[in-house]
Design an enzyme around this catalytic site. Structure first.
Site, PDB file in Angstrom:
ATOM      1  N   PRO A  48     -17.575  79.094   2.934  1.00 21.25           N
ATOM      2  CG  PRO A  48     -15.960  79.440   1.297  1.00 21.25           C
ATOM      3  CD  PRO A  48     -16.995  78.464   1.747  1.00 21.25           C
TER       4      PRO A  48
ATOM      5  CB  VAL B 239     -16.248  87.975   3.452  1.00 23.68           C
ATOM      6  CG1 VAL B 239     -15.630  89.229   4.069  1.00 23.68           C
ATOM      7  CG2 VAL B 239     -15.283  87.340   2.460  1.00 23.68           C
TER       8      VAL B 239
ATOM      9  CB  CYS C 115     -14.430  85.615  -4.703  1.00 17.93           C
ATOM     10  SG  CYS C 115     -14.905  87.266  -4.130  1.00 17.93           S
TER      11      CYS C 115
ATOM     12  CG  HIS D  22     -21.889  79.362  -5.842  1.00 23.26           C
ATOM     13  ND1 HIS D  22     -21.664  80.611  -5.339  1.00 23.26           N
ATOM     14  CD2 HIS D  22     -23.240  79.240  -5.911  1.00 23.26           C
ATOM     15  CE1 HIS D  22     -22.819  81.227  -5.131  1.00 23.26           C
ATOM     16  NE2 HIS D  22     -23.780  80.405  -5.470  1.00 23.26           N
TER      17      HIS D  22
ATOM     18  N   GLY E  91     -25.722  75.972  -3.430  1.00 20.17           N
ATOM     19  CA  GLY E  91     -26.764  76.806  -4.021  1.00 20.17           C
ATOM     20  C   GLY E  91     -28.151  76.241  -3.803  1.00 20.17           C
ATOM     21  CG  ASN E  92     -30.968  76.903  -6.063  1.00 20.06           C
ATOM     22  OD1 ASN E  92     -30.611  78.074  -6.002  1.00 20.06           O
ATOM     23  ND2 ASN E  92     -31.304  76.326  -7.203  1.00 20.06           N
TER      24      ASN E  92
ATOM     25  CD  GLU F  85     -27.046  84.875   1.098  1.00 21.66           C
ATOM     26  OE1 GLU F  85     -27.939  85.209   1.894  1.00 21.66           O
ATOM     27  OE2 GLU F  85     -26.082  85.596   0.805  1.00 21.66           O
TER      28      GLU F  85
END
Length: 637
Positions: free
Chosen positions: A157, A159, A243, A312, A347-348, A371
């Site tokens: 997710p 934003v 978050c 995360h 992550g990563n 990301e």
């Protein structure tokens, strides 16, 4: 967990063994009374146990997992006959009568024939009971868990990032499951106009499945009401427990619900949603400061009814410090080992190699990316002609060239070191690997670990940006800022090479963005047509130097505040103000305002309670005052 058979003697005794009566107790079954060696005949009788009374300890049985969860019967509601139970974690559930059944008490014994001279009827002699799961009374039968959607490769997710057009683009290239952007449960639960506005987080279509709706909030009933509005349009509901942003701190949601004082609240939210929704409930968390506390949290969420946990692998941080470098993926595997539900590692992830490596090292059931997907929505396409085999092939070719150079030196009479000899010994294996990579790149089929994709993978970021624009026109055109953001992330390398990145970031319309993309494509297709602009190059160098300088200043400021917090014996968060973090509006004189310290200043300066001694900047040439004079500039981080 069973019945104890105990002897209760009759009112008078005689020469023969008195008949035995049965009493039922909540304990381990044990034999009572003398056991006889005569031939016996097995006998079993069943009777319906009375309805449990308030306060009775029961066991709730999950059929798929064969797991028993302790609970306490509270009462039966008169108006609808539903049952209220309390769980060990302090939460409660209201269940339909179809989800429960009363306990079955099984009385077991064996018949013994009496001697002929004594006469009379055979008497019942107690027989030891074996402890088996099938003999535990199913006092509370819970509904079966729901079937989970595929979750091997998952879009996180985001934003302003995981909206409908971007999800549809990622689904073409191997993404199994997508999350919506964060949805505020309060207005979503009560405002129809808010729910209808796609910019508020929820927009979908027929092909947008499987889909997880990602909600934030701290009220079980409000979250349930919000989830019910779209329960038939999604495959799962996810609770935001990760978050770290300031808005989550202010609104009391996200990672700020993970403190021990809120644990009962969090478990009650998960339990309420799990009991009341026809679809599974997921949770997304961050690591707590202590690993044992993280494991305890994960087990409590599972016991409360969570069907999947996304982790995360970064610490929660604080409202003023959100990231601490790379994700700590080594903590995923211990979490996976203590849970029965699926675990996603987040992550990563920057490439397909990272996907494969993280799955192997963490033992997770799936990989979630945020990301990495913003930069490359085709990241889960794997080895289907994407950049992954090309990068691996380049690495293998480089190693082979090094080996050839070492072999040439050896042929000239040089003595190789043991490390060099080890490299040379890998030549045969590297050549075999090179053949496999070439075959995988040329083959139309996917590698065993790759996903199924619906078409050829775009060769560069400009093509990906074009595809995103086509998805936006087909499904829903997001705000201009979102479109520019996605195209800039996907085509960053090309826009930077052609000195168009800053110009692209400042665009105000989608049409202008398309024009710049066309310009970049022209440079790409005709390499000789691009000429470096020295003025832009100088400006880019100055901006890069300014960014590096501000980063150094920020580190000095945080170190100074850390020393003050330690000497004052107070939390660091009290010294790091809102305007001193990325996301706030800072006022500059000759240097960043958060380099300046002023007692009680709520601007970008030092934290509350700081002394006024350190008003000078840490770097030469920066300003020493906070007065609103000329030359000030507001900058949004």
């Amino acid at each position: 967990q069973g019945a104890v058979v105990s002897r209760r003697p009759t009112s008078r005794y005689c020469t023969r063994l008195a008949p035995l009566a049965f009493e039922i107790h909540d304990a381990v079954p044990v034999p009572c009374g003398p056991l006889h060696t005569e031939p016996v005949q097995a006998m079993t009788t069943e009777e319906e146990a009375p309805w449990p009374s308030p306060g009775d300890s029961l066991l709730g049985f999950w059929e798929p997992d064969a797991a028993w969860l302790p609970c306490e019967f509270v009462r039966q509601r008169r108006k609808d006959g539903r049952l209220v139970v309390n769980w060990e974690d302090g939460s409660s559930s209201t269940l339909e009568q179809s989800e429960v059944r009363p306990a079955k008490v099984v009385r077991r014994g064996r018949k013994r024939g009496l001697a002929a001279e004594e006469g009379g009827e055979p008497e019942l002699v107690p027989t030891p009971l074996r402890r088996r799961i099938s003999e535990v009374p199913r006092a509370l039968q819970l509904a079966s868990r729901h079937k989970l959607p595929p979750h091997r490769h998952v879009m996180a997710p985001m934003v302003g990032g995981s909206e409908l057009p971007f999800r549809m683009l990622a689904r073409i290239y191997g993404t199994d499951l997508c999350y919506t952007p964060m949805i505020y449960s309060g207005p979503f639960s009560e405002d129809a106009a808010y729910r209808a506005a796609p910019e508020n987080g929820f927009q979908t279509c027929a092909g947008d499945r499987p889909l997880v709706a990602h909600f934030c909030g701290d009220n079980p009933e409000v979250l349930l009401a919000a989830a019910k509005h779209i329960a038939d349009k999604v495959d799962a509901i996810d609770l935001n427990l990760g978050c770290p942003q300031r808005v989550a701190f202010t609104g009391h949601f996200g990672s700020y619900l993970l403190d021990p004082k809120d644990r009962a609240l969090v478990c009650s939210i998960v339990k309420r949603l799990s009991d009341s929704l026809p679809i599974p409930v997921f949770c997304k968390i961050r690591l707590l400061d202590d690993m044992d506390a993280t494991l305890e949290l994960a087990k409590q969420l599972e016991a409360s009814g969570a069907s999947l946990l996304a982790v995360h692998a970064r610490y929660r941080g604080s409202p003023t410090h959100r990231r601490d470098g790379a994700a700590h993926l080594q903590h995923i595997n211990p979490i996976k080992k203590v849970l029965r539900i699926p675990v996603l590692a987040n992550g990563n992830v920057r490439s397909w190699e990272d996907v494969e490596a993280n799955l192997k090292s963490t033992g997770a059931d799936g990989i979630m990316s945020a990301e990495g997907m913003l930069d490359d929505p085709c990241i889960f396409a794997g080895r289907q002609g994407g950049p992954a085999p090309q990068a691996a092939l380049r690495r293998v070719d480089k190693k082979l060239r090094q080996i050839e150079e070492l072999m040439a030196k050896e042929a000239d009479g040089c003595i190789l070191s043991p490390g060099a000899l080890d490299k040379v010994s890998c030549r045969k294996a590297l050549r075999a690997e090179r053949k496999q990579l070439i075959a995988a790149a040329e083959s139309e089929g996917a590698s065993p670990s790759a996903c199924t994709v619906a078409g050829p993978v775009p060769k560069d970021g400009l093509e990906k940006a074009r595809l995103y624009l086509s998805m936006s026109r087909k499904y829903w055109m997001p705000p201009v800022s979102t479109v520019i953001f996605h195209c800039r992330r996907m085509a960053k390398a090309e826009l930077t090479n052609y000195q168009l990145l800053e110009e692209f970031s400042a665009l105000k319309s989608v049409e202008d963005g398309e024009a710049l993309l066309c310009k970049a494509e022209g440079y790409r297709d005709n390499p000789g047509s691009f000429q470096v602009d020295d003025t832009k190059a100088q400006k880019e160098r100055e901006l890069k130097a300014q960014t590096a300088y501000e980063g150094q200043c920020r580190k000095k400021y945080e170190a100074r505040m850390a020393r003050k917090a330690k000497s004052a014996g107070r939390p660091l968060s009290e010294f790091l103000k809102a305007s001193s973090t990325p996301g706030g509006i800072l006022t500059f004189t000759a240097g960043p305002s958060w380099l300046l310290e002023r007692d009680g200043d709520d601007g970008g300066g030092g934290g509350g309670g700081a002394s006024g001694a350190g008003r000078a900047s840490d770097s030469k040439g920066t300003g020493t005052g906070r007065s609103k004079g000329q030359g000030q500039e507001k900058r949004s981080w």
